[in-house]
Design a protein around this motif. Structure first.
Motif, PDB file in Angstrom:
ATOM      1  N   TRP A 124       0.835  -1.198   0.000  1.00 21.74           N
ATOM      2  CA  TRP A 124       0.000   0.000   0.000  1.00 21.74           C
ATOM      3  C   TRP A 124       0.872   1.252   0.000  1.00 21.74           C
ATOM      4  O   TRP A 124       0.617   2.205  -0.745  1.00 21.74           O
ATOM      5  N   ASP A 167     -14.969  12.069  -9.784  1.00 27.47           N
ATOM      6  CA  ASP A 167     -14.792  12.299  -8.343  1.00 27.47           C
ATOM      7  C   ASP A 167     -15.024  13.741  -7.916  1.00 27.47           C
ATOM      8  O   ASP A 167     -14.257  14.303  -7.139  1.00 27.47           O
ATOM      9  N   LYS A 199     -11.582  -3.273  -7.097  1.00 28.10           N
ATOM     10  CA  LYS A 199     -12.926  -3.845  -6.947  1.00 28.10           C
ATOM     11  C   LYS A 199     -13.117  -4.412  -5.543  1.00 28.10           C
ATOM     12  O   LYS A 199     -14.193  -4.296  -4.962  1.00 28.10           O
ATOM     13  N   ARG A 200     -12.065  -5.034  -5.000  1.00 32.20           N
ATOM     14  CA  ARG A 200     -12.170  -5.591  -3.641  1.00 32.20           C
ATOM     15  C   ARG A 200     -12.362  -4.466  -2.636  1.00 32.20           C
ATOM     16  O   ARG A 200     -13.197  -4.559  -1.732  1.00 32.20           O
ATOM     17  N   ALA A 201     -11.597  -3.380  -2.772  1.00 34.53           N
ATOM     18  CA  ALA A 201     -11.736  -2.247  -1.851  1.00 34.53           C
ATOM     19  C   ALA A 201     -13.132  -1.642  -1.958  1.00 34.53           C
ATOM     20  O   ALA A 201     -13.761  -1.316  -0.951  1.00 34.53           O
ATOM     21  N   ALA A 202     -13.655  -1.510  -3.179  1.00 34.10           N
ATOM     22  CA  ALA A 202     -15.004  -0.964  -3.382  1.00 34.10           C
ATOM     23  C   ALA A 202     -16.047  -1.881  -2.735  1.00 34.10           C
ATOM     24  O   ALA A 202     -16.992  -1.398  -2.090  1.00 34.10           O
ATOM     25  N   LEU A 262     -15.600  -3.908  -0.217  1.00 28.79           N
ATOM     26  CA  LEU A 262     -15.474  -3.789   1.232  1.00 28.79           C
ATOM     27  C   LEU A 262     -16.129  -2.507   1.731  1.00 28.79           C
ATOM     28  O   LEU A 262     -16.735  -2.496   2.801  1.00 28.79           O
ATOM     29  N   MET A 263     -16.017  -1.426   0.969  1.00 30.75           N
ATOM     30  CA  MET A 263     -16.671  -0.165   1.342  1.00 30.75           C
ATOM     31  C   MET A 263     -18.182  -0.338   1.361  1.00 30.75           C
ATOM     32  O   MET A 263     -18.860   0.196   2.225  1.00 30.75           O
ATOM     33  N   GLU A 264     -18.711  -1.039   0.387  1.00 33.57           N
ATOM     34  CA  GLU A 264     -20.165  -1.257   0.319  1.00 33.57           C
ATOM     35  C   GLU A 264     -20.655  -2.109   1.475  1.00 33.57           C
ATOM     36  O   GLU A 264     -21.773  -1.932   1.941  1.00 33.57           O
ATOM     37  N   ASN A 265     -19.834  -3.042   1.925  1.00 28.45           N
ATOM     38  CA  ASN A 265     -20.229  -3.947   3.011  1.00 28.45           C
ATOM     39  C   ASN A 265     -20.093  -3.310   4.388  1.00 28.45           C
ATOM     40  O   ASN A 265     -20.677  -3.802   5.342  1.00 28.45           O
ATOM     41  N   ASP A 266     -19.300  -2.265   4.503  1.00 27.17           N
ATOM     42  CA  ASP A 266     -19.090  -1.617   5.818  1.00 27.17           C
ATOM     43  C   ASP A 266     -20.178  -0.628   6.150  1.00 27.17           C
ATOM     44  O   ASP A 266     -20.899  -0.126   5.446  1.00 27.17           O
TER      45      ASP A 266
END
Length: 172
Positions: free
Chosen positions: A35, A85, A163-166, A168-172
């Motif tokens: 990162w 953005d 896509k994984r980060a997106a 995870l954001m949706e699930n939080d």
């Protein structure tokens, strides 16, 4: 907790200080280090790209809006903001600025009068084609040390991480 980073390329270590203060050596494949490397690369890439874009007389948000219109064609104002953005207020200001410069038009949709469609003017198209050509050349220089196969692999991996980060954001 405050984070103080020492350039890992020089010292090969990262010092994290806080209440307990601890020391961590860099390990290949360590996600925290990856990162950090991505962030440093993105900052350098952004600085380089921004400098080139600003030489065209455009700021990053104006470039983003014009580039989107160049590649996607006329769009409703409310769909442009999320793609580049910008908040609803910021996209309105950006479009106002581009209209004032004669680079885009904003007209009512024929299907829904509440919707405003933004499109490039011929002057706007000429400017963004030239600016994008310059930007594209700069990006080719940045990525010139990677083979076509490495570029494809990088693209696939970055999309997977994004896509994984997106998700995870949706699930939080």
């Amino acid at each position: 907790m405050a984070f103080n980073y020492i350039d890992v390329n020089i010292l090969d270590v990262c010092i994290l200080t806080g209440d307990s203060g601890f020391f961590m050596t860099r390990k290949l494949g360590d996600t925290d280090h990856i990162w950090l490397v991505m962030m440093k690369a993105m900052r350098a890439l952004t600085r380089y790209a921004t400098a080139g874009i600003e030489e065209t007389g455009l700021g990053l948000s104006d470039f983003g809006v014009l580039e989107l219109l160049l590649h996607d064609g006329p769009l409703p104002v409310n769909t442009i903001g999320p793609k580049v953005d910008l908040t609803p207020g910021s996209i309105s200001i950006a479009v106002d600025r581009l209209v004032a410069k004669g680079l885009v038009t904003r007209v009512e949709s024929t299907e829904d009068r509440r919707v405003r469609i933004v499109a490039l003017t011929p002057r706007g198209k000429d400017l963004i084609v030239s600016a994008f050509r310059k930007h594209s050349g700069q990006m080719k220089k940045v990525f010139s040390e990677l083979s076509s196969e490495e570029l494809r692999g990088l693209e696939v991996k970055l999309k997977k991480v994004g896509k994984r980060a997106a998700a995870l954001m949706e699930n939080d």
